[in-house]
Design a protein around this motif. Sequence first.
Motif, mmCIF file in Angstrom:
data_model
loop_
_atom_site.group_PDB
_atom_site.id
_atom_site.type_symbol
_atom_site.label_atom_id
_atom_site.label_comp_id
_atom_site.label_asym_id
_atom_site.label_seq_id
_atom_site.Cartn_x
_atom_site.Cartn_y
_atom_site.Cartn_z
ATOM 1 N N GLU A 157 40.949 -14.325 -2.351
ATOM 2 C CA GLU A 157 40.790 -12.636 -2.668
ATOM 3 C C GLU A 157 40.467 -11.536 -1.920
ATOM 4 N N LEU A 158 38.848 -12.301 -2.879
ATOM 5 C CA LEU A 158 38.226 -12.152 -1.843
ATOM 6 C C LEU A 158 38.000 -11.003 -0.094
ATOM 7 N N LEU A 159 37.853 -12.366 0.644
ATOM 8 C CA LEU A 159 38.667 -12.641 1.868
ATOM 9 C C LEU A 159 39.404 -11.762 2.172
ATOM 10 N N LEU A 160 40.744 -11.955 1.958
ATOM 11 C CA LEU A 160 42.505 -11.703 2.132
ATOM 12 C C LEU A 160 41.863 -9.883 2.500
ATOM 13 N N ALA A 161 41.425 -9.726 1.261
ATOM 14 C CA ALA A 161 40.907 -8.245 0.196
ATOM 15 C C ALA A 161 40.070 -7.722 1.600
ATOM 16 N N ARG A 162 39.144 -8.344 2.576
ATOM 17 C CA ARG A 162 38.395 -8.148 3.397
ATOM 18 C C ARG A 162 39.307 -7.828 4.904
ATOM 19 N N GLY A 163 40.100 -7.901 4.982
ATOM 20 C CA GLY A 163 40.964 -8.638 5.926
ATOM 21 C C GLY A 163 40.755 -10.061 7.055
ATOM 22 N N ILE A 164 40.303 -10.683 6.244
ATOM 23 C CA ILE A 164 40.109 -12.333 6.755
ATOM 24 C C ILE A 164 40.723 -12.810 6.404
#
Length: 221
Positions: A157-164
């Motif tokens: 979730e953290l990576l996806l939230a940062r656009g990765i």
Amino acid sequence: MIKKTLTLAVAASTLFAAAPVLAQEVKLGFLADLTGGIAGFAPGMVDAGNLAIANVNDQGGILDGLTLTSVIADSGCDATTGGPAADRLVNAENVIAIFGGFCSGATIAGANGSAIPGNVVMISPASTAPAVAALEDNDLIFRNVVPDSVQGVKAAELLLARGITEVGVTYLNNDYGSGLAGAFVEAFEAGGGKVLANVAHEDGKADYRPEIGQIEASGAT
């Protein structure tokens, strides 16, 4: 199966209340990873467990003045060493509960081989593999740490939230590493991300260039 998590003190008080009073000293087993991949962390965990024991003993012990004592067995942070170590605690030292293991593989081996058959409670402060929750444990195996099934999801979730949205994954090839990687990959892909490489690696290798090469070849940056 959903696991309850208990602190050492709560589980111990419950167990001791049901245990027969057979001696003036009550043994708690510490299935500790004194060697292996997390050996640097183990002494602090052992010290913390002994501090809890000292606090109980300083206040008069348990039941009618019984004192607690620790018996330490090195699990080596793997199933091969952890299984026999747990067997010694349960069947030779006759401990009434086990603090540990720390590494998931050691905990699973100790639980299946000795603790569950011997009807001995285990409480791990660090075994996060999802497989721990899947044990047919007769409600004997607990942990007081967030499992990888949660940690992996939050990392995704953290990576996806940062656009990765594209990643390469490499993970330690053991119960801990595969469990964490599996939870991450499932959540990342479910959220729309792409895992371009998913590569296991062994601990302690002198050269990780083959694994790095696989990730580079996938296009992950």
